[in-house]
Motif scaffolding. Structure first.
Motif, short mmCIF file in Angstrom:
data_model
loop_
_atom_site.label_atom_id
_atom_site.label_comp_id
_atom_site.label_asym_id
_atom_site.label_seq_id
_atom_site.Cartn_x
_atom_site.Cartn_y
_atom_site.Cartn_z
N ARG A 163 -10.79 -4.35 3.41
CA ARG A 163 -11.22 -6.02 2.35
C ARG A 163 -10.49 -5.32 0.80
NH1 ARG A 163 -13.18 -9.35 6.96
NH2 ARG A 163 -13.93 -8.31 8.19
N SER A 164 -10.96 -6.00 -0.01
CA SER A 164 -10.94 -7.03 -1.54
C SER A 164 -11.52 -5.57 -2.47
CB SER A 164 -10.92 -7.60 -2.51
OG SER A 164 -12.38 -7.58 -1.83
N ARG A 165 -11.74 -3.94 -2.00
CA ARG A 165 -12.46 -3.42 -2.46
C ARG A 165 -11.61 -1.78 -2.11
NH1 ARG A 165 -16.90 -1.78 -2.07
NH2 ARG A 165 -17.78 -2.59 -0.22
N GLY A 166 -10.49 -1.79 -1.38
CA GLY A 166 -10.16 -0.65 -0.74
C GLY A 166 -10.90 -0.26 0.33
N CYS B 235 1.02 4.66 -4.92
CA CYS B 235 1.70 3.95 -4.17
C CYS B 235 2.92 3.10 -4.13
CB CYS B 235 0.03 3.38 -3.70
SG CYS B 235 -0.26 1.74 -5.04
N PRO B 236 3.43 2.92 -2.89
CA PRO B 236 4.04 1.16 -2.42
C PRO B 236 4.09 0.15 -3.19
CG PRO B 236 4.42 2.80 -0.39
CD PRO B 236 2.85 3.22 -1.44
N ASP B 237 5.29 -0.59 -3.56
CA ASP B 237 4.50 -1.61 -4.57
C ASP B 237 4.47 -2.65 -3.73
OD1 ASP B 237 5.38 -1.04 -7.04
OD2 ASP B 237 6.49 -1.88 -7.29
N LEU B 238 4.74 -2.88 -2.07
CA LEU B 238 4.96 -4.04 -0.99
C LEU B 238 3.45 -4.07 -1.14
CD1 LEU B 238 8.39 -3.45 0.58
CD2 LEU B 238 7.68 -5.09 -0.64
N LEU B 239 2.75 -2.74 -1.06
CA LEU B 239 0.97 -3.18 -0.22
C LEU B 239 1.08 -3.92 -1.03
CD1 LEU B 239 -0.19 1.23 -0.70
CD2 LEU B 239 0.50 -0.76 1.25
N ILE B 240 -0.30 -4.86 -0.42
CA ILE B 240 -0.81 -5.59 -0.77
C ILE B 240 -2.23 -5.24 -1.59
CG2 ILE B 240 -0.66 -7.32 1.20
CD1 ILE B 240 -3.44 -6.71 2.51
N GLU B 241 -3.04 -6.31 -2.37
CA GLU B 241 -4.21 -5.69 -3.61
C GLU B 241 -4.99 -4.36 -2.78
OE1 GLU B 241 -4.78 -4.50 -7.19
OE2 GLU B 241 -3.26 -5.85 -7.01
N TRP C 163 -4.78 -2.60 -0.05
CA TRP C 163 -4.42 -1.53 0.41
C TRP C 163 -3.92 -0.65 -1.03
CZ3 TRP C 163 -4.11 1.63 4.53
CH2 TRP C 163 -4.22 0.75 5.65
N LYS C 164 -3.56 -1.08 -1.64
CA LYS C 164 -3.42 -0.65 -3.55
C LYS C 164 -4.23 -0.07 -3.39
CE LYS C 164 0.02 -3.27 -4.89
NZ LYS C 164 1.49 -4.10 -6.48
N LYS C 165 -5.66 -0.23 -3.19
CA LYS C 165 -6.77 0.74 -3.67
C LYS C 165 -7.53 1.28 -2.57
CE LYS C 165 -9.01 -3.68 -6.27
NZ LYS C 165 -10.37 -4.60 -6.02
N ARG C 166 -7.11 1.01 -1.47
CA ARG C 166 -7.11 2.02 -0.47
C ARG C 166 -6.34 3.23 -0.74
NH1 ARG C 166 -10.70 3.31 3.29
NH2 ARG C 166 -9.88 3.53 5.26
N ALA C 167 -5.07 2.69 -1.14
CA ALA C 167 -3.90 4.16 -1.10
C ALA C 167 -4.17 5.49 -2.52
CB ALA C 167 -2.16 3.82 -1.45
#
Length: 595
Positions: free
Chosen positions: A410-413, A490-496, A498-502
């Motif tokens: 989800r949006s919070r990673g 983290c890679p730029d292509l990750l959605i928001e 998943w950036k938090k997840r990373a």
């Protein structure tokens, strides 16, 4: 199969099937242009015209002819000499001429091959005559020499039978002063320019297994309309015995090519129109609606916005295309005609035999069922139901089977009910090749093997729990391998989400690496120190390694089984897990081998 019949019975059957086939593809005339249909003297003149004058004069009974004279003069003398020869002398002269043709730069360096080719051409012409020359009034069979075609071809192309005529041209016309080995290709180009829909090039220069490749290359190299012709190997007709049904199959392909081209063209026009309509519908969405449909919904569900955008566009385009397809009567008529060609009569389909596997069809099927690893990993696609992983230590594949909603970040990673802890596991099921027995224990993955397209099977009895945090690492790497460098962004292509997840994954593995180094410094031993790094699975042997600021695991994502196939597999897996457990049966006899 077919050669269990006598030759006469076989030919009767072939003629009947040829007539049925030609009627089903709406062909009422077959025209064959080959120098085998030229008079013997014309073939002789054609050879002499490209030979040296001195060599032509050495041919039997032609020593007194002055080949240095203008063509009209010496060719008239050759015809006069031919007319006074008996058949044996004519045959001897032609045989010598064929040898001369080879020696003057014919088609081969083999002294015997040219005469072999001519013998094969004779047999091929006889086979065509036997099959098509006696099939009755339903289809006219016309044979022409090159010179006769040059006289009558334009008239044939212009008459009312032309749209229902199948033309076959020989590739080379060495006996009629054609000049090059590509004369037949030139004739097809001329015929297509004159409106011919069905053309075939018959040649001994292409083997049976090279017909389709030759068709593709010739079309591009010589500027031919490839949907209007096919290449047919002459070995189908001059083999012993001739492959009559192989030739009939290629006749069918010739008719199919033109019909399918018409359907594709119409479909493409509708596709372009529906593309424009869908684009207009997208542009008509208000900013608020676009935000709600594409961005807000994607953010809420942890989906890449571009995937949602294409989903919406696909919905609009599919509606527009369906509406136009069903309303266009021309498309319906074209499809009906093509269907008539494709759906062969049962007796002909049986005679032609079972069609072999099509590499293109298998490839298309795999495109529909599986997402390839380079597509998934290069765009850092989030973990999902049906993801397939390869464990490096054993080389085995495993498929992830879990409720899709439980895998969404989800949006919070975080995933549902995760609460900032990364210790959740997920079920992966071993994939086995071959066709196992055992009923509900196995779930099929169709077209799994890349080369053979054989199915593989998920063994529900071989299920393991794997740490989701480790599988998540596969998303971060373009290689699909489970690895992370805790000091790399983290890679730029990750959605928001998943950036938090990373970032959470980096912090999680940074702490593990820090503890691992601390334990190594106090000399507790490398095996004990490695316990600080999370284990991927307690039952599946997945190696792990620490290197500098990174950690990697011996598992990588290799492809994905798409919906609805992955959903069906999940349902089967859930049913297997929920199967009833009965007490053992007293009635079965004891099998000592199982004890």
């Amino acid at each position: 199969m077919q050669w269990g019949y006598s030759v006469a019975v076989l030919l009767d059957r072939v003629r009947s099937d040829a007539a049925t086939l030609l009627e089903s593809v709406d062909v009422s005339r077959v025209v064959v242009v080959d120098d085998e249909y030229a008079d013997g003297v014309e073939r002789l003149i054609g050879i002499c015209s490209v030979a040296k004058n001195s060599e032509a004069a050495e041919l039997p009974n032609l020593a007194r002819i002055e080949f240095g004279a203008p063509y009209q003069i010496w060719s008239a003398h050759v015809r006069s000499a031919w007319e006074v020869m008996d058949r044996e002398a004519q045959r001897e002269l032609l045989s010598a001429a064929f040898r001369l043709e080879q020696g003057s730069g014919g088609s081969s360096d083999d002294p015997e091959l040219l005469e072999t080719e001519h013998a094969g051409d004779d047999l091929a012409a006889d086979s065509l005559q036997q099959v098509l020359g006696s099939i009755g009034e339903s289809c006219e069979f016309v044979t022409l020499s090159l010179s006769a075609w040059e006289d009558k071809g334009a008239t044939i192309l212009a008459d009312n039978k032309a749209p229902k005529t199948l033309f076959f041209f020989d590739r080379r016309y060495g006996d009629e002063r054609a000049g090059t080995d590509e004369k037949g290709i030139e004739l097809i180009r001329q015929a297509q320019a004159g409106g011919a829909r069905y053309c075939g090039l018959i040649t001994h220069t292409v083997p049976v297994d090279g017909e389709y490749e030759a068709w593709r290359s010739m079309a591009g190299e010589h500027g031919l309309e490839r949907n209007g012709f096919v290449v047919v190997s002459k070995s189908r007709l001059n083999s012993e015995p001739p492959d009559y049904y192989g030739f009939l199959a290629m006749m069918r392909v010739t008719a199919l090519a033109a019909r399918y081209a018409e359907v594709r063209t119409m479909a493409w026009n509708i596709f372009e129109q529906s593309l424009d309509e869908a684009k207009s519908a997208m542009e008509d969405l208000s900013v608020v609606d676009f935000d709600r449909i594409v961005f807000a919904s994607s953010r809420r569900e942890g989906v890449w916005e571009a995937d949602t955008l294409f989903r919406v566009f696909g919905i609009l385009m599919r509606r527009a295309a369906a509406r136009q397809l069903h309303a266009d009567e021309a498309v319906s008529r074209a499809v009906a005609k093509a269907r008539r060609v494709s759906a062969m009569p049962d007796e002909v389909a049986g005679a032609l035999g079972k069609q072999g596997q099509s590499a293109a069809a298998l490839r298309m099927q795999r495109y529909e069922i599986y997402d390839a690893c380079d597509e998934l990993n290069a765009r850092h696609a989030p973990l999902g139901l049906g993801d397939i992983f390869r464990v490096e230590a054993e080389g085995s594949d495993y498929i992830l089977l879990a409720q899709p909603c439980d895998l969404v970040v989800r949006s919070r990673g975080l995933r549902n009910r995760e609460k900032n802890r990364l210790g959740r596991t997920v079920a992966v099921v071993e994939i086995a090749p071959g066709d196992p027995k055992g009923g509900a224990v196995w779930g099929e993955l169709p077209f799994y093997e890349d080369e053979t397209a054989d199915s593989a099977y998920a063994n529900y009895g071989s299920t393991h729990q794997v740490l989701l945090a480790v599988l998540d690492l596969c998303v971060l790497q373009a290689s699909g391998r489970a690895a992370i460098d805790v000091e790399t962004e983290c890679p730029d292509l990750l959605i928001e989400g998943w950036k938090k997840r990373a970032r959470k994954l980096r912090n999680h593995f940074r702490k593990a690496l820090k503890l691992n180094r601390h334990l190594a410094e106090v000399e507790v031993g490398s095996e004990a120190a490695s316990l600080a790094l999370p284990e991927a699975s307690s039952t599946l042997r997945i190696g792990k390694a620490e290197s500098g600021d990174g950690v990697s695991y011996g598992i990588r994502r290799v492809m994905r089984l798409r919906q609805p196939w992955s959903g069906a597999l999940l349902t089967e897996f859930a049913q297997y897990q929920a199967r009833a457990a009965f007490e053992h049966d007293f009635g079965y006899p004891v099998d000592p081998t199982l004890e």
